[in-house]
Design an enzyme around this catalytic site. Sequence first.
Site, short mmCIF file in Angstrom:
data_model
loop_
_atom_site.label_atom_id
_atom_site.label_comp_id
_atom_site.label_asym_id
_atom_site.label_seq_id
_atom_site.Cartn_x
_atom_site.Cartn_y
_atom_site.Cartn_z
N ASN A 1 0.93 -1.02 0.36
CA ASN A 1 -0.27 -0.25 -0.41
C ASN A 1 0.79 1.05 -0.12
O ASN A 1 1.45 1.57 1.17
CB ASN A 1 -1.07 -0.04 1.40
CG ASN A 1 -2.16 1.20 1.42
OD1 ASN A 1 -1.66 2.07 0.31
ND2 ASN A 1 -2.61 1.34 2.65
N LYS B 1 0.09 4.10 -0.64
CA LYS B 1 -0.54 5.25 -0.18
C LYS B 1 -1.14 6.93 -0.75
O LYS B 1 0.28 6.43 -2.10
CB LYS B 1 -0.28 5.12 1.74
CG LYS B 1 -0.52 4.35 2.82
CD LYS B 1 -0.22 4.66 3.60
CE LYS B 1 -0.03 2.86 4.87
NZ LYS B 1 0.12 3.10 6.18
N GLU C 1 -5.35 -5.30 10.80
CA GLU C 1 -4.35 -4.60 10.44
C GLU C 1 -5.12 -3.36 11.62
O GLU C 1 -5.37 -2.91 11.80
CB GLU C 1 -4.38 -2.84 9.48
CG GLU C 1 -4.25 -4.20 8.17
CD GLU C 1 -3.60 -3.25 6.81
OE1 GLU C 1 -2.42 -3.30 6.72
OE2 GLU C 1 -4.68 -1.71 6.15
N HIS D 1 -10.01 0.67 5.00
CA HIS D 1 -8.42 0.74 5.67
C HIS D 1 -8.45 1.51 6.63
O HIS D 1 -9.29 2.70 6.72
CB HIS D 1 -7.40 1.74 4.32
CG HIS D 1 -5.49 1.61 5.26
ND1 HIS D 1 -5.81 2.76 5.95
CD2 HIS D 1 -4.61 0.67 4.58
CE1 HIS D 1 -4.53 2.55 6.40
NE2 HIS D 1 -3.70 1.57 5.47
N GLY E 1 1.72 2.08 10.65
CA GLY E 1 2.89 3.10 10.94
C GLY E 1 3.77 3.55 12.41
O GLY E 1 4.67 4.67 12.11
N GLU F 1 -7.57 4.20 7.90
CA GLU F 1 -7.15 5.54 7.16
C GLU F 1 -7.97 5.56 6.98
O GLU F 1 -8.85 7.28 7.80
CB GLU F 1 -5.62 6.21 6.75
CG GLU F 1 -4.37 6.05 7.40
CD GLU F 1 -2.98 5.25 6.56
OE1 GLU F 1 -2.96 5.04 5.61
OE2 GLU F 1 -2.62 5.09 7.78
N SER G 1 3.00 -2.54 10.30
CA SER G 1 5.15 -2.27 10.59
C SER G 1 5.17 -3.60 10.18
O SER G 1 6.04 -4.11 10.71
CB SER G 1 5.10 -2.21 12.28
OG SER G 1 4.26 -0.50 12.23
C1 PEP Z 1 -0.95 0.01 5.62
O1 PEP Z 1 -0.99 1.52 5.74
O2 PEP Z 1 -2.05 -1.14 5.36
C2 PEP Z 1 -0.29 -0.21 6.64
C3 PEP Z 1 0.35 -1.58 7.11
O3 PEP Z 1 0.68 0.09 7.05
P1 PEP Z 1 2.53 -0.22 7.21
O4 PEP Z 1 3.41 -0.98 7.39
O5 PEP Z 1 3.42 0.92 7.87
O6 PEP Z 1 2.06 0.10 9.31
#
Ligand code: PEP
Length: 301
Positions: free
Chosen positions: A58, A60, A214, A142, A220, A144, A260
Amino acid sequence: MRKGLSNTRTEQFFTQSRRTIYNNKYNSKRSATNNNKNKSFYVNAAKASSGKFVVGGNWKCNGSIESIEKLCATLNSGKITADVEIICAPPMVYIDRVQSKLKPPYQVAAQNCWVGKGGAFTGEVSAEMLKDANIPWVILGHSERRSLCGETNEFVGLKTKYALDTGVKVVACIGESLAQREAGNTLKVCFAQLQAIADCVSEKDWDNIIIAYEPVWAIGTGKVATPEQAQDVHAGVRKWMSENVSAVVASKVRIQYGGSVNAGNCDELAQKPDIDGFLVGGASLDGDAFVKICNSAAHSK
Ligand code: PEP
C-alpha cells in the site's frame, strides 16, 4: 454514515442497495443451507487457508513519477523466488504508469473506489472505471479511510459489494484501535467490521475477497503485533467466518496481517498458520525490502 457523506441521492442509493442486498442474502442463505448439508462434514472449521500466500504493497499518498519509476525498476529486478501473489497499490494518478512498468507476478490495486455507479461525485473513482482500466483489485476499508474520511462499517460493506459486482476484487481491511484492544474488544470490533461486509455479500463473493487484519495501533508506528497476537486474531476471524459465513469459505479465505511488517519481522510472522500474507505500508516503498517480504511466503505453513 457520517453527516458529511449523507445526502438525498446517497440515501436513495443506500435504500436501494439494502433492498437488493436483502434479497440476495435471502436467496444465498437458502442455497448455503443446502450446500452446507453436504460440505460441512469434511471441512475443518478453523484451518489455515488453502489459498496462495498474498502480499500487498500500500503505497498510500506517497511518491513522484521519479521515485515510482525507480521503485518499479527495483521490483522488476528483484528475484521473487517464492510462490506468492503480489498486489501493489500506487496512488490513483500513477496506477496506469505503474501497471505498464511492473512485470508479472506484480498486479496492481487501487486504494479506494466509490460506493456506487460513477457520476457527480467529485474526486471519486468508480469501480466501473477500475474495471475499464483493467485494475483487478481495490483496497477498501483501510483504517485511514475509516478514521480520516468517516467511512463506517456499513459504507465499507456496500462498497465491497459494489466493487465485486462490477468485477473488481477486494482487499477488505479490518482492525481495532489501541483503546479498543486495551478494553478487550479486539475481536468484537473485527467481527462487527466483518459482519457489515458479510451482510452485503453472497457466499460466492468471498472467493474474490482478501481480509486484511490491520491493528490500527501497529500501522505506521513501528509497533508490530507479535506473531502470537496476530495469529490469535487471525484464528478468531477464521472461526467467525466458519460460524457466520461457512466452513468452506473459512477454509479458503486468505487473511493478511498488516501493521509495521518489514524485512526483519516478515519471516517469523509468515510461519503462523493463519497468516496468509501481508499488507505492507511503509516498507513497500523500499523495493528491496518489499521483495524480501514477498519471499517470506516460503516460510508460510
Ligand atoms: C498499511 O497502511 O496498510 C500498513 C500496514 O502500514 P505500515 O506497514 O506502514 O504499518
